[in-house]
Design an enzyme around this catalytic site. Structure first.
Site, short mmCIF file in Angstrom:
data_model
loop_
_atom_site.label_atom_id
_atom_site.label_comp_id
_atom_site.label_asym_id
_atom_site.label_seq_id
_atom_site.Cartn_x
_atom_site.Cartn_y
_atom_site.Cartn_z
N THR A 7 0.85 -1.19 0.00
CA THR A 7 0.00 0.00 0.00
C THR A 7 0.88 1.23 0.00
OG1 THR A 7 -1.83 1.16 1.10
CG2 THR A 7 -0.20 0.13 2.52
N HIS A 8 0.34 2.30 -0.53
CA HIS A 8 0.99 3.61 -0.45
C HIS A 8 0.31 4.46 0.61
CE1 HIS A 8 3.48 2.80 -3.94
NE2 HIS A 8 2.41 2.39 -4.58
N ALA A 10 -0.13 5.62 4.08
CA ALA A 10 0.65 5.66 5.31
C ALA A 10 -0.19 5.29 6.53
CB ALA A 10 1.28 7.03 5.50
N ASP A 38 -3.38 -3.16 -10.60
CA ASP A 38 -4.72 -2.96 -11.14
C ASP A 38 -5.68 -3.87 -10.37
OD1 ASP A 38 -4.02 -1.11 -13.11
OD2 ASP A 38 -3.50 -2.69 -14.54
N ASP A 67 -7.55 -5.43 1.14
CA ASP A 67 -8.54 -4.66 0.41
C ASP A 67 -9.71 -4.55 1.36
OD1 ASP A 67 -9.24 -3.18 -1.92
OD2 ASP A 67 -10.68 -4.73 -2.42
N SER A 68 -10.14 -3.33 1.57
CA SER A 68 -11.16 -3.13 2.57
C SER A 68 -12.10 -2.02 2.15
CB SER A 68 -10.52 -2.79 3.92
OG SER A 68 -9.68 -1.66 3.80
N TYR A 148 -14.12 6.10 5.87
CA TYR A 148 -15.50 6.22 6.34
C TYR A 148 -15.63 6.20 7.86
CZ TYR A 148 -16.63 5.34 1.45
OH TYR A 148 -16.72 5.43 0.09
N ARG A 175 -9.97 -4.75 10.10
CA ARG A 175 -8.58 -5.00 9.74
C ARG A 175 -7.92 -5.86 10.81
NH1 ARG A 175 -7.78 -0.23 8.03
NH2 ARG A 175 -8.29 -0.79 5.90
#
Length: 191
Positions: A7-8, A10, A38, A67-68, A148, A175
């Site tokens: 992930t980018h 932070a 992608d 992925d969440s 969210y 998570r």
């Protein structure tokens, strides 16, 4: 064990560090510097695996990815896997505003934060799913978290996710639930 986090974001890297350090002592999370994968999957699990595979291939290290997003019952599971891109801008404020607009007048605001956590190490792959049930509030509350969090009230709570401390959120979140299960798989593999 050095593991790249695909992930980018932070915030996610920090959150995963807090969650995984007591579950996998000695793990060193390395920030991913490669290209974005992608996300062509049609489930959280498929997209998490795509990201983990890309990061592992790019770095040569074992990789973690997730992925969440939020799935709202009244919206037939939307925003779902498109949570980060829901409003088309990738801006949290825009996504939250669109979600509130789409829920105007809706009484049953049941929702779940969902997270698929993936681990890829060579030929070995594992994915675990964590679900955090709750509902969507009618207005944003709190300044913590991201995404969210200001609109999500977990079941059993009177506060929004964004009003929880980082430690409280880490103990309860989707998570946490997904990566706790994944950590058990990783530990059993490395014994």
């Amino acid at each position: 064990m050095r593991v790249v986090v695909a992930t980018h974001n932070a915030h996610k890297v920090e959150e995963l560090g807090r969650i995984l350090s007591p579950l996998l002592p000695g793990i060193e999370l390395v920030k991913y510097d490669g290209p974005d994968a992608d996300e062509t999957g049609d489930t959280f699990a498929a997209n998490a695996l795509i990201k983990a595979r890309e990061a592992a291939q790019h770095t040569g290290l074992p990789a973690l990815a997730d992925d969440s997003g939020i799935a709202v019952d009244a919206l037939e599971g939307a925003p779902g896997i498109r949570s980060a891109r829901y409003a088309g801008t990738r801006e949290d404020a825009d996504n939250n505003a669109l979600l509130l607009e789409n829920l105007k007048g809706v009484e049953d605001r049941a929702a779940q934060f969902m997270c698929a956590a993936a681990f890829v190490d060579g030929e070995f792959e594992a994915v675990e799913l964590g679900v955090w049930p709750g509902c969507v509030l009618t207005e944003a509350r709190g300044a913590g978290g991201f995404g969210y969090d200001p609109l999500f009230q977990p079941d059993g709570e009177t506060r929004a996710s964004a009003e929880l401390s980082a430690a409280e959120k880490d103990a309860l979140s989707h998570r946490r639930r997904a990566f706790e299960q994944l950590a058990q798989v990783i530990r059993s593999r490395s014994l």
